[in-house]
Motif scaffolding. Sequence first.
Motif, PDB file in Angstrom:
ATOM      1  N   ARG A 113     -15.533   3.888   4.911  1.00  0.00           N
ATOM      2  CA  ARG A 113     -15.107   4.237   3.556  1.00  0.00           C
ATOM      3  C   ARG A 113     -13.827   3.507   3.177  1.00  0.00           C
ATOM      4  N   MET A 114     -12.862   3.488   4.098  1.00  0.00           N
ATOM      5  CA  MET A 114     -11.575   2.903   3.758  1.00  0.00           C
ATOM      6  C   MET A 114     -11.630   1.384   3.742  1.00  0.00           C
ATOM      7  N   GLY A 125      -9.722   9.901  -3.378  1.00  0.00           N
ATOM      8  CA  GLY A 125      -9.646   8.649  -2.631  1.00  0.00           C
ATOM      9  C   GLY A 125     -10.903   8.322  -1.858  1.00  0.00           C
ATOM     10  N   GLY A 126     -12.056   8.676  -2.413  1.00  0.00           N
ATOM     11  CA  GLY A 126     -13.321   8.377  -1.759  1.00  0.00           C
ATOM     12  C   GLY A 126     -13.735   9.386  -0.709  1.00  0.00           C
ATOM     13  N   GLU A 127     -12.916  10.419  -0.467  1.00  0.00           N
ATOM     14  CA  GLU A 127     -13.232  11.431   0.538  1.00  0.00           C
ATOM     15  C   GLU A 127     -13.492  12.771  -0.141  1.00  0.00           C
ATOM     16  N   ILE A 131      -3.301   5.449  -1.349  1.00  0.00           N
ATOM     17  CA  ILE A 131      -4.107   6.356  -0.523  1.00  0.00           C
ATOM     18  C   ILE A 131      -3.538   7.769  -0.607  1.00  0.00           C
ATOM     19  N   THR A 190       0.852  -1.186   0.000  1.00  0.00           N
ATOM     20  CA  THR A 190       0.000   0.000   0.000  1.00  0.00           C
ATOM     21  C   THR A 190       0.886   1.233   0.000  1.00  0.00           C
ATOM     22  N   GLY A 215     -12.898   0.484   0.485  1.00  0.00           N
ATOM     23  CA  GLY A 215     -11.872   0.717  -0.527  1.00  0.00           C
ATOM     24  C   GLY A 215     -10.828  -0.378  -0.568  1.00  0.00           C
ATOM     25  N   PHE A 216     -10.510  -0.964   0.600  1.00  0.00           N
ATOM     26  CA  PHE A 216      -9.531  -2.049   0.665  1.00  0.00           C
ATOM     27  C   PHE A 216     -10.152  -3.405   0.316  1.00  0.00           C
ATOM     28  N   GLN A 225      -3.786  -0.677  -1.510  1.00  0.00           N
ATOM     29  CA  GLN A 225      -4.354   0.498  -2.162  1.00  0.00           C
ATOM     30  C   GLN A 225      -3.305   1.610  -2.272  1.00  0.00           C
ATOM     31  N   THR A 284     -13.549  14.999  -5.144  1.00  0.00           N
ATOM     32  CA  THR A 284     -13.434  13.761  -4.381  1.00  0.00           C
ATOM     33  C   THR A 284     -12.048  13.178  -4.609  1.00  0.00           C
TER      34      THR A 284
END
Length: 449
Positions: free
Chosen positions: A206-207, A297-299, A239, A45, A210-211, A237, A295
């Motif tokens: 969320r994370m 990394g999903g945030e 990040i 990662t 994502g993983f 991932q 957005t």
Amino acid sequence: MQNLSAPEPFRLAATGPLAGTVSVPGDKSISHRALMLGALAIGTTRITGLLEGEDVLATAAALRAMGADIERTGAGEWTVHGVGVGGLLQPETALDMGNSGTSTRLLMGLVASHPITATFVGDASLSKRPMGRVIDPLSLMGASFMASPGGRLPLTMTGLCPAVPLEYTLPVASAQVKSALLLAGLNTPGQTVIIEPTPTRDHSERMLAGFGATLDIEETPEGRRITLHGEAELKPQTIIVPGDPSSAAFPMVAALIVPGSDVRITNIGINPTRAGLIEVLQAMGADITLENARTVGGEPVADLHVRHSPLTGIDVPPAIAPSMIDEFPILFVAAACAQGTTRTTGLEELRVKESDRLATMAKGLAAIGVKVEEQEDGLTIQGTGGDPLPGLGNSGTQIATKLDHRIAMSFAVAGLAARSPILIDDRRPVATSFPNFLALMTGLSAEIS
């Protein structure tokens, strides 16, 4: 970990408006979780923007002690070679958590479903913080604990593998407890279910998704129901950590209370479960504009444009507390500079942070001439109406921060809007979350002495 044997007093002052464009360190909550989930993935990662404060470095050191290969490759750039879910190893020595409650509680969750024994130790401040709210549910999953009186550190725990899946309703709003149980559930067969009556920051959910973990989230009459499917296989991932809204709070409030100021703060996470301070300050009349929303990394992320504004006191809704729980100390400073009265309630959680933040802020505000009343669950603050705060005068006294980084930074910001100096008893706890705080503030034209 930081050496707190020789305090380093300091103060900030403003000789004119604050101006400029700045960036703050990476989000502390996301940084912790990125390291932990990277350690449980199989493969490499890569993380950029990691907060390199002492709290996050404590997490990295503990994960290394349990077998993960973690290395720094550049400023804020890290790689984590994971061991896989269930692959953590027995640490050979105690895990030193320094001042980090997040590290402690989340890592206790990780250990709970591994067949290993770990001892957690911390500094004087962390050793006063109760861990019972994590010990109780993790005990239901099969972990065993030998804690110091009051459920405090030093603490030794032994995990159980396979652990017992759990359905648990959080008795208090706590993202740390929720996250600890989700991390324990990763290596637990079956489904781990957490019911959250009051929503808290959702970085873990969320994370985890994502993983590659499988989570089901539904809204129910009892609250938010989070179901994690155990024995997960996490995939590595890349990040990108956004700027920490809790750190952005300090230059943001500084710009609001110093006349003529105009400041931009770039790349700040505006996750709805973390953005309560912006909402409250805007309700008080703050000129805060979110620009370049995107957005990453999903945030959700945006740049904040903040201009000096006359503020008006409000009654802060208790329901918003979980989305800004770490930002209340600096909100109290904004309230002290506002017109009229600001009332806060529902803040019992602040009594078990790095310090009793209600008592510590109330005492400090009174010392600098602010009219403040302390209740069991909040503060009532009568603002100056925009006039300078009185400050400490020439008394030679200092604000006692109780080794609490957010108390230190809050009163440093108050000093920018004070008639006489506000001297803070120690600058070093600031390094736990915001190592370049003083450099950033001087870059905006504040003066440090």
